[in-house]
Write a protein that holds these residues in place. Sequence first.
Motif, short mmCIF file in Angstrom:
data_model
loop_
_atom_site.label_atom_id
_atom_site.label_comp_id
_atom_site.label_asym_id
_atom_site.label_seq_id
_atom_site.Cartn_x
_atom_site.Cartn_y
_atom_site.Cartn_z
N LEU A 1 -0.56 2.60 -9.17
CA LEU A 1 -1.39 2.25 -8.01
C LEU A 1 -1.87 0.79 -8.08
O LEU A 1 -2.27 0.21 -7.07
CB LEU A 1 -2.61 3.18 -7.93
N ASN B 1 -0.76 -2.05 -5.78
CA ASN B 1 -1.37 -2.22 -4.45
C ASN B 1 -2.53 -3.22 -4.58
O ASN B 1 -3.59 -2.89 -5.08
CB ASN B 1 -1.90 -0.86 -3.99
N LYS C 1 -0.60 7.22 -12.76
CA LYS C 1 -1.63 6.64 -11.89
C LYS C 1 -1.65 5.10 -11.91
O LYS C 1 -2.03 4.46 -10.94
CB LYS C 1 -3.00 7.17 -12.27
N TYR D 1 3.50 6.80 -6.65
CA TYR D 1 2.53 7.61 -7.41
C TYR D 1 2.78 9.10 -7.19
O TYR D 1 2.77 9.89 -8.14
CB TYR D 1 1.11 7.24 -6.97
N GLU D 2 3.02 9.46 -5.93
CA GLU D 2 3.14 10.89 -5.61
C GLU D 2 4.53 11.47 -5.88
O GLU D 2 4.67 12.64 -6.19
CB GLU D 2 2.74 11.12 -4.15
N GLU E 1 -7.97 8.91 -7.26
CA GLU E 1 -6.86 8.55 -8.14
C GLU E 1 -7.15 7.26 -8.91
O GLU E 1 -6.76 7.10 -10.06
CB GLU E 1 -5.56 8.40 -7.34
N ASN F 1 0.84 -1.21 0.00
CA ASN F 1 0.00 0.00 0.00
C ASN F 1 0.87 1.26 0.00
O ASN F 1 0.75 2.11 -0.89
CB ASN F 1 -0.91 -0.04 1.24
N TRP G 1 1.66 4.36 -3.10
CA TRP G 1 1.33 5.79 -3.00
C TRP G 1 2.57 6.67 -3.09
O TRP G 1 2.53 7.74 -3.68
CB TRP G 1 0.56 6.07 -1.69
#
Lengths: 309, 291
Positions: free
Chosen positions: B233, B236, B230, B223-224, B257, B216, B220
Motif C-alpha cells: 500500500l 500509493n 500490506k 494488496y487484495e 489496512e 491508488n 489496492w
Amino acid sequence: MELITVNDLSMQFGQHRALDSVDFTVHHGVTGLVGANGAGKTTFMSIALGLRAPTNGSIRVLNLEPVSDGAQLRSLVSYGPERNILPDEMPAVDFVKHLAELRGIPRKEAKTRASDVLWLVGLGEERFRPIGTMSTGQRQRVKLAQAIAADPQLVFLDEPTDGLDPLARDEVLTLIRQVSEEYGIHVMISSHLLEEVEQICDNIVILNAGKLVAAGQLDKLTGESTGLEIELIAIDDYPNSIEDVQVALQNAGIRVLHEPESTILRIPDGSPELLPDLIRDAVADSGARLKRLEHRRRSLEDIILDVPS
Amino acid sequence: MSNAGNARILERGYRKFDGQRLGIVSAIWSTAWHTTRSIFGLGRKARHKFFPMAVLGITYLIVVIQLAIVFFFGGETASFLTTDSWGMVAPAIVMILFAALVAPDAIVRDQKDGMYSLYMSTPLTKSTYLAAKTLSVAGSILLITFGPALLYLLGKTIKGLGPNGIGAWFETFGRLLLACLLVSLFLCAFALAFSCFTNRRAIASIVVFLAYVGTNIPSWILYEETTIGKNILLINPIETAYEFGARLCNAESIVNEYGQISTSLVTLGFFAWLIATCSIVALTYRNREAI
C-alpha cells in the motif's frame, strides 16, 4: 570602460559548435550583436547572463564572472527576450513592477518606476491595459520598459524590433538610442538586420556560424575609405557622357569600375592628389552632370562579404 | 476652492536608482506572492478565480456550518469535535484536487507566457525559482489542510472538549502544524512533478489527478489480489502521505489496512516519495533551457 570582455569563448552543443573561440571587448554605448539566425547571438547572451557555462574560454561582464556571480550580475543587467510572448492577462504596469522588484527595487519604488518608465516608452495612457490586448509594437515597448525599469547598467535586448513595421521599428530604435544617451544605460542588441544596427550602434560584434567576423567601434570598422564613388546624372543630349567620363579617367591611368546601366563610377584605388581635378575636367568635357562625389566607406555588408566563406 | 491638496505628480520621468537593492530573499517572496495571486485568480478574469475559490470556499463553509451548529445547538452535535486532530483535516481527495488545480497554474503558465525566461534573467536561479514556487503552492495547499483543522481545534478548545492543558494544546497544535506542513509540501512536490512536463495547464491538472488514481487503484488491487502483503500500500503516495500525517498527530489510521503498517515504514515511504517527486522536478528544471 570595458563592459564585456570575452576571451577564447566556445560553446559546444553535442556536435554543434554554437560559439567558436570568440575574442572581443564591448565598450560603453549601444552595441549591435549581428549575425544570421544560428550565428550564436542568443547563446552568447545566455552565457553573458550566467545562464550557461561556456565549454571553453572566459567572459567577464561588468567585471563579474557570469556563472559564479550570476545572481549579483543579474541584479545589474536586464534582458529583453526575443519571443513576443508575455503574460496576456497582466496589466503592463504590474508586469514591469514585478520584474523591477525581482531585480531588487523596493515595492513602492518599483510601482512608481513602472509607471514612469511606461510613460517614457510611450505607453503611459495604456499602462493599465492587459498586455494581451496590445499590438506587437506596444509589446516590444513593454519589453523595453521592463528591461530598464530597475535602472540596470547594461541591457541585453534580443531582436528588439522583431515583427515591427518600419515606422514602429524606427521608434523603438530611437528609444533604445535615447535610453543609452540620456540615461547612461549601456545596451547590447542582437539583430540580423544590418541597417538597424548601423542606424543606432556605437559598437558592433559580428558573428557568423559561431565565429567572430569583426568586432569594434562601428566608425572605425566602416570608416576606412575604399576609394571614390562618383554618381552622375545621365543627360539625354549626351547619351554616352558617363562612358566618356570613364574613358577619360582610364586614359589618365586611373582604374575605374562601372556596371552597365549604372550611373555610378567607382575608383577603388584611393585618391591621387590630382584626381578631383581630373574628374572635374572629365565630367565637364563629357557634358554629364555630377550628382555626388564622395569617399566610399565600407558598409557592414561589405565587412561580412569580405570574410572568406 | 482650490484642489491643490489632492494634486499628484503623475509623470516624473526616468530616474537613476540610488537606493540599496534588495537581495535574493526579496525576489523569492515577490515571486511567491505574485504566484499566489495568480493561483487564486486575483487580478485575473473571473473564470480563473472560480475553481480555487470554490474548493477553498466549500471547504471553509463546511467547517463554519459545523462549528455554527455546535455553538448554536451544542449538546450531541458537538460529538464530531471530539475526534482526533488529523481527522479534521480535509480528505485526501479534496487535497489532491486542490493541488492538481493550483500547481500547474504556478509553473505551467510561466513556460507558456515566457515568464520563465524573464525570471531567469533576474537574480533568481533555477533553485530559488523553484523555492519561490514551492513556497507559493505549498502555502496555498496549507490553506485547505491546516486552515480548517485549526478552526476545528479552536472550536474544540472554546467548547472545552480538549486538548486538556496548555502543554497538551500546544503539542496537538505543533503536531498538527508539522503534519500539515509536511503533507502540503509533499502534495506540492507531487503536483509539480507531474505537471512540469507540459505547458498546457488543463493537461497538467488532468495528469496530476490521473497520477493519483494511477497509483491508488493498482496499490489496492495488488494488496487484495496478491500475497505481497500490506506494505504494498506504500506505493500509493497520497494515501501514504495522509497516513504519515495521521501518525504524526498520534491519530487513528485513515484506513484499517494502513494501521497494520509500522510507523517507521510509513515514514520511510513518505520521505521516499517526497525525495522522488522533488528529484523529478529538480532534474526536469536542471535540463530546462532558460533562454
